[in-house]
Design a protein around this motif. Structure first.
Motif, PDB file in Angstrom:
ATOM      1  N   PRO A 140       1.010  -1.122   0.190  1.00  0.00           N
ATOM      2  CA  PRO A 140      -0.063   0.052  -0.084  1.00  0.00           C
ATOM      3  C   PRO A 140       1.041   1.511  -0.025  1.00  0.00           C
ATOM      4  O   PRO A 140       1.923   1.190   0.306  1.00  0.00           O
ATOM      5  N   SER A 141       0.227   2.342  -0.314  1.00  0.00           N
ATOM      6  CA  SER A 141       0.869   3.649  -0.559  1.00  0.00           C
ATOM      7  C   SER A 141       1.498   3.958   0.905  1.00  0.00           C
ATOM      8  O   SER A 141       1.223   3.438   2.036  1.00  0.00           O
ATOM      9  N   ARG A 142       2.783   4.567   0.835  1.00  0.00           N
ATOM     10  CA  ARG A 142       3.370   4.817   2.268  1.00  0.00           C
ATOM     11  C   ARG A 142       2.719   5.797   2.936  1.00  0.00           C
ATOM     12  O   ARG A 142       1.709   6.539   2.392  1.00  0.00           O
ATOM     13  N   HIS A 143       3.155   5.819   4.184  1.00  0.00           N
ATOM     14  CA  HIS A 143       2.399   6.855   5.126  1.00  0.00           C
ATOM     15  C   HIS A 143       2.565   8.428   4.302  1.00  0.00           C
ATOM     16  O   HIS A 143       3.597   8.587   3.808  1.00  0.00           O
ATOM     17  N   ALA A 144       1.605   8.963   4.563  1.00  0.00           N
ATOM     18  CA  ALA A 144       1.355  10.556   3.798  1.00  0.00           C
ATOM     19  C   ALA A 144       2.359  11.429   4.630  1.00  0.00           C
ATOM     20  O   ALA A 144       1.690  12.072   5.548  1.00  0.00           O
ATOM     21  N   ILE A 145       3.676  11.441   4.299  1.00  0.00           N
ATOM     22  CA  ILE A 145       4.486  12.415   4.880  1.00  0.00           C
ATOM     23  C   ILE A 145       4.796  13.439   3.925  1.00  0.00           C
ATOM     24  O   ILE A 145       4.782  13.589   2.911  1.00  0.00           O
ATOM     25  N   SER A 146       4.741  14.907   4.719  1.00  0.00           N
ATOM     26  CA  SER A 146       4.782  16.154   3.815  1.00  0.00           C
ATOM     27  C   SER A 146       5.850  16.790   4.654  1.00  0.00           C
ATOM     28  O   SER A 146       5.994  16.626   5.568  1.00  0.00           O
ATOM     29  N   PHE A 147       6.520  17.685   4.024  1.00  0.00           N
ATOM     30  CA  PHE A 147       7.596  18.415   4.519  1.00  0.00           C
ATOM     31  C   PHE A 147       7.588  19.844   4.287  1.00  0.00           C
ATOM     32  O   PHE A 147       7.246  20.037   2.796  1.00  0.00           O
TER      33      PHE A 147
ATOM     34  N   THR B 128       0.501  11.552   8.279  1.00  0.00           N
ATOM     35  CA  THR B 128      -1.102  11.297   8.406  1.00  0.00           C
ATOM     36  C   THR B 128      -1.208   9.834   8.305  1.00  0.00           C
ATOM     37  O   THR B 128      -0.833   9.233   7.152  1.00  0.00           O
ATOM     38  N   ARG B 129      -1.851   9.274   9.372  1.00  0.00           N
ATOM     39  CA  ARG B 129      -2.186   7.759   9.269  1.00  0.00           C
ATOM     40  C   ARG B 129      -3.737   7.768   9.917  1.00  0.00           C
ATOM     41  O   ARG B 129      -3.932   8.359  10.933  1.00  0.00           O
ATOM     42  N   ASP B 130      -4.346   6.884   9.174  1.00  0.00           N
ATOM     43  CA  ASP B 130      -5.794   6.785   9.496  1.00  0.00           C
ATOM     44  C   ASP B 130      -6.310   8.412   9.753  1.00  0.00           C
ATOM     45  O   ASP B 130      -6.303   8.971   8.923  1.00  0.00           O
ATOM     46  N   ASN B 131      -6.823   8.558  10.829  1.00  0.00           N
ATOM     47  CA  ASN B 131      -7.432   9.627  11.272  1.00  0.00           C
ATOM     48  C   ASN B 131      -6.567  10.601  11.913  1.00  0.00           C
ATOM     49  O   ASN B 131      -6.875  11.971  12.075  1.00  0.00           O
ATOM     50  N   LEU B 132      -5.373  10.357  12.185  1.00  0.00           N
ATOM     51  CA  LEU B 132      -4.316  11.359  12.998  1.00  0.00           C
ATOM     52  C   LEU B 132      -3.350  11.738  12.287  1.00  0.00           C
ATOM     53  O   LEU B 132      -2.769  11.144  11.245  1.00  0.00           O
ATOM     54  N   LYS B 133      -2.974  13.054  12.365  1.00  0.00           N
ATOM     55  CA  LYS B 133      -1.928  13.879  11.731  1.00  0.00           C
ATOM     56  C   LYS B 133      -0.973  14.504  12.782  1.00  0.00           C
ATOM     57  O   LYS B 133      -1.502  15.316  13.791  1.00  0.00           O
ATOM     58  N   LEU B 134       0.427  14.129  12.641  1.00  0.00           N
ATOM     59  CA  LEU B 134       1.257  14.726  13.487  1.00  0.00           C
ATOM     60  C   LEU B 134       2.091  15.930  12.687  1.00  0.00           C
ATOM     61  O   LEU B 134       2.502  15.660  11.563  1.00  0.00           O
ATOM     62  N   ILE B 135       2.079  16.798  13.340  1.00  0.00           N
ATOM     63  CA  ILE B 135       2.782  18.296  12.556  1.00  0.00           C
ATOM     64  C   ILE B 135       4.004  18.613  13.545  1.00  0.00           C
ATOM     65  O   ILE B 135       3.938  18.783  14.667  1.00  0.00           O
ATOM     66  N   LEU B 136       5.181  18.491  12.954  1.00  0.00           N
ATOM     67  CA  LEU B 136       6.357  18.871  13.553  1.00  0.00           C
ATOM     68  C   LEU B 136       6.819  20.284  12.822  1.00  0.00           C
ATOM     69  O   LEU B 136       6.788  20.386  11.816  1.00  0.00           O
ATOM     70  N   ASP B 137       6.816  21.312  13.729  1.00  0.00           N
ATOM     71  CA  ASP B 137       7.171  22.512  13.069  1.00  0.00           C
ATOM     72  C   ASP B 137       8.619  23.063  13.738  1.00  0.00           C
ATOM     73  O   ASP B 137       8.575  23.743  14.904  1.00  0.00           O
ATOM     74  N   ASP B 138       9.609  22.725  13.145  1.00  0.00           N
ATOM     75  CA  ASP B 138      10.925  23.185  13.918  1.00  0.00           C
ATOM     76  C   ASP B 138      11.149  24.727  14.043  1.00  0.00           C
ATOM     77  O   ASP B 138      12.247  25.237  14.631  1.00  0.00           O
ATOM     78  N   HIS B 139      10.482  25.547  13.263  1.00  0.00           N
ATOM     79  CA  HIS B 139      10.712  26.960  13.349  1.00  0.00           C
ATOM     80  C   HIS B 139       9.845  27.370  14.341  1.00  0.00           C
ATOM     81  O   HIS B 139      10.277  28.407  15.322  1.00  0.00           O
ATOM     82  N   ALA B 140       8.589  26.929  14.498  1.00  0.00           N
ATOM     83  CA  ALA B 140       7.753  27.311  15.678  1.00  0.00           C
ATOM     84  C   ALA B 140       8.129  26.622  16.951  1.00  0.00           C
ATOM     85  O   ALA B 140       7.915  26.971  18.106  1.00  0.00           O
ATOM     86  N   GLY B 141       8.785  25.459  16.754  1.00  0.00           N
ATOM     87  CA  GLY B 141       9.124  24.795  17.984  1.00  0.00           C
ATOM     88  C   GLY B 141       7.716  23.981  18.627  1.00  0.00           C
ATOM     89  O   GLY B 141       7.602  24.215  19.602  1.00  0.00           O
ATOM     90  N   THR B 142       6.879  23.412  17.509  1.00  0.00           N
ATOM     91  CA  THR B 142       5.780  22.900  18.032  1.00  0.00           C
ATOM     92  C   THR B 142       5.698  21.282  17.488  1.00  0.00           C
ATOM     93  O   THR B 142       6.136  20.978  16.515  1.00  0.00           O
TER      94      THR B 142
END
Ligand SMILES: [Zn+2]
Length: 657
Positions: free
Chosen positions: A579-586, A594-608
């Protein structure tokens, strides 16, 4: 009359505003340093993001009035120097109101209120009310002080009472602010409300201190040296105040998005956190998720090869193709068309910017560019297998900017024919149809700029329900008509496979932001994706997928065999592929998965580090990381270089325990 004027003057000339200011400043700095150490050591004293978890720490309740008190003392001191005489009293009112005036517009800058037609009257009314409140409170205090007995004890009691009133006056509105504006960056707005109300409360305190001076004593004007010292103290306090606002993830993000100047201090503050974290905690290095090189595709020489058409619309948002969306009336035909083919409703672009997205879309590699060997590029692989490769990539920006995209354009993305003229979808699709008349198999790539600023291409007639002021909508309607008629012509043939997608999304006022390349929220990275052509089923696929798997999928749709372990998109029901890889964006300051219904965002500029439950929170407003520590950790484990920078990976220290 004379006595009154003297009393008025003594009220303004604080006993030693500079000393008060410096003491407050020192206290604040100690608090600030303590806070930074405590968060890096994992002791979070302040609020978490999200309405349910909203609460202010005792530290914050103490620190903010102190800061505001110091700022007020500083203002009093400066005005004593700058505006002597009666005019001072008006000027002091104005300065006391300043923090309030500066804060109120920001309080109303959240996305939903910013979109309200009433925002200006609302803001003006609030500004006026705030100003009047400051003036009235000050006058009342002066009047009350005059009626008080001169005994020191009574004044001290009054001072203590005033402090209690000030704290209550800060806490209640902060709570209300969190309830009312809870979807609009609660921490940030709450902090602003604290500052605003704290300034009025602190004015009261300063006046009490000032009045302790013997009535009738000659007012002493501060020297320039003192004024400069107070200015420095004020600036330090300002930095500390912003630092406090920047303590929460949401606060940092909001500062960066809504207060770019003030936000410049955020990366510096975060750099300290990151450096301390890097020195104290081991790094998590998760496994990488890589595709299979496109050159592994094998075409059967006996089988006829269909033409391949790849349409990428620059900056077309994913939700533009969703029923019930505000842009839905602008995409009626494409939405109807998508239902006849394979529609992947949660497709994620590899990046929020063209420069990273296009190379990824043509290679399947996360960080491809002009240095990537030719053999990784889809057009090269197809040409080696008997295709002709033609591209028309409309150029909407200054070609003089020297970046990797410019270099790739000079290489024509390794296409045989490469056109760059800035032209409309109508011209490009007509050119594509010309190419598709040829006998040999063709790979045609159209990259359209119709919905990308500067919106200078010809626009079609307006469409019912899509007559919005935002140019983006009507442009989309034009594109809708042209592309629907183009794809209808492809549908009529049995020798074409095609894909329609976008290189990234576009913010249209979401979170107060316009454009793309600035965040990894869905509006900037989620894109439409429709696959069609001979042999392609019709289906709706809701699982999150990445566009990085599109090139391998196009090869498979064209009849090539790929190793089973090559991840690709589902375009026929009986698929043996991974199946398609995990939906990673940068982007250039972070990454997301993003996997299933959960999405994790890392922002190293904002530190979040933000976790969103897309099923219940489509607008990505409520960070649920604290509530789902295991899931946050699991998603983090899917992120790795080259998608994520080292700086992003260091955000592991923000994972909830
Ligand atoms: Zn773009």
């Amino acid at each position: 009359m004379v006595l009154e004027a003297t009393r008025e003057a003594s009220v303004h000339d604080a006993t030693s505003p500079l000393r008060i200011g410096l003491a407050f400043g020192l206290a604040t700095l100690v608090l600030g340093v303590g806070d930074y150490l405590s968060i890096t050591m994992g002791i979070d004293w302040t609020t978490d993001v999200g309405p349910q978890a909203f609460r202010f720490s005792p530290r914050m309740l103490v620190a903010l009035p102190l800061i505001v008190g110091a700022l007020t003392a500083f203002a009093t001191l400066l005005l004593g120097k700058l505006a002597p005489g009666r005019s001072r009293s008006v000027a002091i009112d104005s300065v006391l109101a300043l923090p309030l005036l500066a804060c109120i517009p920001a309080l109303f800058s959240g996305a939903s209120i910013a979109a309200s037609p009433l925002r200006w009257p609302l803001m003006l009314a609030t500004l006026a009310a705030a100003f009047v409140a400051v003036v009235v409170v000050r006058r009342l205090c002066v009047a009350a002080l005059r009626r008080m007995p001169a005994a020191d004890k009574a004044r001290q009691t009054a001072g203590a009472l005033a402090l209690l009133v000030a704290i209550a006056g800060v806490a209640v509105p902060a709570y209300l602010s969190a309830r009312i504006l809870r979807n609009l960056y609660p921490t940030f707005h709450g902090a602003l409300a604290l500052v605003a109300l704290g300034s009025a409360a602190a004015a009261l305190l300063v006046m009490l201190a000032a009045n302790a001076k013997p009535v009738g004593a000659a007012p002493r004007l501060p020297s320039m040296r003192r004024a400069a010292g107070a200015l420095a103290a004020g600036l330090a306090l300002w930095a500390a105040l912003i630092g406090l606002c920047a303590r929460s993830a949401t606060g940092r993000n909001t500062l960066l998005e809504h207060a770019p100047f003030t936000g410049t201090i955020v990366p510096a503050m975060f750099a300290i956190d990151a450096a301390v974290a890097a020195a104290s905690s081991p790094q998590i290095v998760p496994p990488t998720s890589a595709g299979v090189p496109l050159s592994h595709a094998r075409f059967d020489p006996r089988k006829p090869k269909p033409h391949i058409v790849l349409i990428t619309v620059d900056a077309l948002r994913g939700d533009a193709m969703r029923d019930g969306n505000r842009y839905a009336p602008c995409t009626t035909q494409l939405r109807a068309l998508a239902k006849r083919h394979v529609e992947l409703t949660h497709a994620y672009a590899p990046s929020n910017a063209t420069i990273f997205a296009l190379p990824g879309l043509l290679t399947g590699l996360a960080r491809a560019g002009s240095e990537t060997p030719r053999a990784f590029y889809l057009p090269v692989v197809l040409v080696e297998n008997g295709y002709e490769a033609e591209a028309w990539v409309t150029q909407h920006d200054l070609t003089t900017i020297d970046n990797d995209l410019t270099r790739l354009r000079k290489l024509g993305f390794h296409f045989k024919t490469y056109k760059t003229a800035y032209a409309s979808a109508e011209d490009l699709t007509a050119w594509a149809l010309d190419n598709l008349r040829r006998e040999d198999p063709q790979f045609v790539w159209l990259h359209l700029s119709d919905v990308h600023s500067p919106y200078a291409l010809p626009r079609g007639p307006s469409v019912d329900g899509c007559t919005m002021a935002d140019e983006y909508g009507p442009r989309m309607a034009t594109l809708d008509a042209v592309l629907a008629s183009f794809i209808a012509k492809l549908e009529a043939r049995s020798d074409v496979v095609w894909a329609l997608t976008a290189d990234h999304g576009e913010s249209r006022g979401d979170r107060g932001v316009y454009g793309h390349g600035s965040s990894l929220f869905d509006e900037q990275v989620r894109v439409p994706l429709v696959l069609g052509g001979s042999g392609v089923d019709s289906a709706v696929i809701d699982a999150p997928v990445t566009l990085l798997d599109l090139p391998a999928t196009l090869l498979e749709m064209a009849g090539a065999a790929l190793p089973d372990e090559a991840p690709r998109l589902r375009w026929r029901r009986a698929s043996t592929a991974a199946p398609s890889r995990h939906a990673i964006s940068f982007g250039d300051k972070g990454c997301s998965v993003t996997r299933d219904n959960l999405k994790l965002i890392l922002d190293d500029h904002a530190g979040t580090l933000l976790l969103f439950d897309l099923a219940n929170d489509r607008d990505e407003q409520n960070n649920v990381a604290a509530a789902h520590p295991a899931e946050a950790k699991e998603l983090f484990g899917l992120l790795a270089p080259p998608f994520c920078s080292e700086a992003s990976m260091r955000l592991s220290w923000l994972l909830p325990q």
